[in-house]
Design a protein around this motif. Structure first.
Motif, PDB file in Angstrom:
ATOM      1  N   GLU A 171       0.832  -1.202   0.000  1.00  0.00           N
ATOM      2  CA  GLU A 171       0.000   0.000   0.000  1.00  0.00           C
ATOM      3  C   GLU A 171       0.864   1.247   0.000  1.00  0.00           C
ATOM      4  O   GLU A 171       0.582   2.234  -0.701  1.00  0.00           O
ATOM      5  N   GLU A 172       1.971   1.224   0.779  1.00  0.00           N
ATOM      6  CA  GLU A 172       2.889   2.361   0.822  1.00  0.00           C
ATOM      7  C   GLU A 172       3.599   2.547  -0.515  1.00  0.00           C
ATOM      8  O   GLU A 172       3.871   3.667  -0.937  1.00  0.00           O
ATOM      9  N   GLU A 196      -1.641  21.469   7.211  1.00  0.00           N
ATOM     10  CA  GLU A 196      -2.714  22.074   8.008  1.00  0.00           C
ATOM     11  C   GLU A 196      -3.483  21.002   8.787  1.00  0.00           C
ATOM     12  O   GLU A 196      -3.801  21.180   9.962  1.00  0.00           O
ATOM     13  N   SER A 197      -3.777  19.868   8.120  1.00  0.00           N
ATOM     14  CA  SER A 197      -4.516  18.785   8.754  1.00  0.00           C
ATOM     15  C   SER A 197      -3.717  18.163   9.901  1.00  0.00           C
ATOM     16  O   SER A 197      -4.242  17.952  11.002  1.00  0.00           O
ATOM     17  N   VAL A 198      -2.428  17.889   9.653  1.00  0.00           N
ATOM     18  CA  VAL A 198      -1.583  17.250  10.667  1.00  0.00           C
ATOM     19  C   VAL A 198      -1.365  18.172  11.857  1.00  0.00           C
ATOM     20  O   VAL A 198      -1.433  17.744  13.016  1.00  0.00           O
ATOM     21  N   LEU A 199      -1.095  19.444  11.576  1.00  0.00           N
ATOM     22  CA  LEU A 199      -0.892  20.401  12.670  1.00  0.00           C
ATOM     23  C   LEU A 199      -2.137  20.521  13.538  1.00  0.00           C
ATOM     24  O   LEU A 199      -2.048  20.631  14.765  1.00  0.00           O
ATOM     25  N   TYR A 236       5.679  12.852   1.707  1.00  0.00           N
ATOM     26  CA  TYR A 236       5.579  11.433   2.061  1.00  0.00           C
ATOM     27  C   TYR A 236       5.522  11.269   3.581  1.00  0.00           C
ATOM     28  O   TYR A 236       4.714  10.511   4.112  1.00  0.00           O
ATOM     29  N   LYS A 237       6.397  11.982   4.287  1.00  0.00           N
ATOM     30  CA  LYS A 237       6.426  11.878   5.747  1.00  0.00           C
ATOM     31  C   LYS A 237       5.116  12.363   6.358  1.00  0.00           C
ATOM     32  O   LYS A 237       4.594  11.762   7.304  1.00  0.00           O
ATOM     33  N   LEU A 241       2.518  10.300   8.660  1.00  0.00           N
ATOM     34  CA  LEU A 241       2.174  10.814   9.985  1.00  0.00           C
ATOM     35  C   LEU A 241       0.677  11.030  10.115  1.00  0.00           C
ATOM     36  O   LEU A 241       0.063  10.695  11.136  1.00  0.00           O
ATOM     37  N   ASN A 242       0.067  11.545   9.060  1.00  0.00           N
ATOM     38  CA  ASN A 242      -1.364  11.827   9.090  1.00  0.00           C
ATOM     39  C   ASN A 242      -2.173  10.540   9.267  1.00  0.00           C
ATOM     40  O   ASN A 242      -3.185  10.515   9.971  1.00  0.00           O
ATOM     41  N   GLN A 243      -1.713   9.473   8.644  1.00  0.00           N
ATOM     42  CA  GLN A 243      -2.401   8.192   8.766  1.00  0.00           C
ATOM     43  C   GLN A 243      -2.275   7.601  10.157  1.00  0.00           C
ATOM     44  O   GLN A 243      -3.115   6.808  10.583  1.00  0.00           O
TER      45      GLN A 243
END
Length: 245
Positions: A171-172, A196-199, A236-237, A241-243
């Motif tokens: 998947e990655e 913005e989403s991760v922060l 990519y990072k 992280l978001n996942q």
């Protein structure tokens, strides 16, 4: 016919040069057609990558490993002279200027191994290869891979993406290939959206945290993300992280 190391270097440099431009997607299609879909050419690519990478190989078997690899390269190159000539013509049409080979030691051994006149140079090149492949791998987040299609595309797509990948899921791999198809503007837009989403998620976790150590780590992560550049590596990072949040 040019040494394969020269051809490979030109392909890598052309991808860096074209990345972010309209021609990049079409060039990647040609790369897939001319290299990835040809089993022998892909294998040559892989062996060149393999012999130019730190592997942490045992010194007792390194010489035999090199000799076997070189012998296989010579057989494959001899068997595929027409395909390699076509490959050379294709990449010369894309990148006409001369380049300094990133694989001169491998070329030296492959193309001069049977010549007594060049014996000293060949032995020196073998020594250089041996020193490299017996060197321990560096402990980096993105490490070297034996997956030739993915490793080659990632390696040559961008100067920032000059490390190949190991120990990642199917998947990655799909996610990485999707990222490679983005233009620079698309990378920038997607990066800002994800940032913005991760922060937002991290700040929410920060407000809920009562552990001082975790709070400190979250603050450091927020700081790093806020300062991150809009490139493929950062994107990519952030995706990973978001996942995980």
């Amino acid at each position: 016919m040019k040494p394969f190391g020269i051809i490979k270097t030109k392909i890598e440099e052309s991808m860096v040069k074209l990345y972010g431009k309209e021609e990049f997607k079409n060039h990647m299609k040609n790369f897939k057609k001319n290299i990835l879909e040809n089993k022998d050419i892909s294998k040559i690519f892989y062996i060149y990558d393999d012999l130019s990478s730190k592997k942490g190989l045992d010194k007792e078997i390194a010489s035999d490993y090199i000799n076997e690899s070189i012998e296989e390269l010579q057989k494959l190159i001899e068997k595929n002279t027409k395909q390699i000539s076509s490959l050379s013509e294709w990449i010369d049409g894309v990148l006409s200027e001369e380049v300094n080979s990133s694989y001169s030691d491998i070329d030296n051994v492959v193309y001069n191994n049977k010549s007594i006149k060049n014996l000293e140079n060949v032995l020196e090149s073998k020594r250089n290869i041996k020193n490299l492949i017996t060197t321990e791998k560096e402990n980096v987040v993105m490490t070297e891979s034996i997956n030739i299609p993915l490793s080659s595309m990632l390696k040559i797509a961008s100067n920032s993406f000059n490390k190949e990948f190991e120990n990642i899921t199917e998947e990655e791999k799909k996610e990485l290939k999707e990222l490679l198809s983005l233009t620079k503007e698309e990378v920038k837009t997607k990066h800002e959206e994800l940032k913005e989403s991760v922060l937002g998620k991290l700040k929410s976790n920060l407000n809920e945290s009562t552990d001082s150590e975790i709070t400190e780590k979250i603050n450091l992560t927020i700081e790093k993300i806020s300062e991150s550049k809009s490139d493929l590596v950062s994107l990519y990072k952030l995706t990973q992280l978001n996942q995980g949040l």
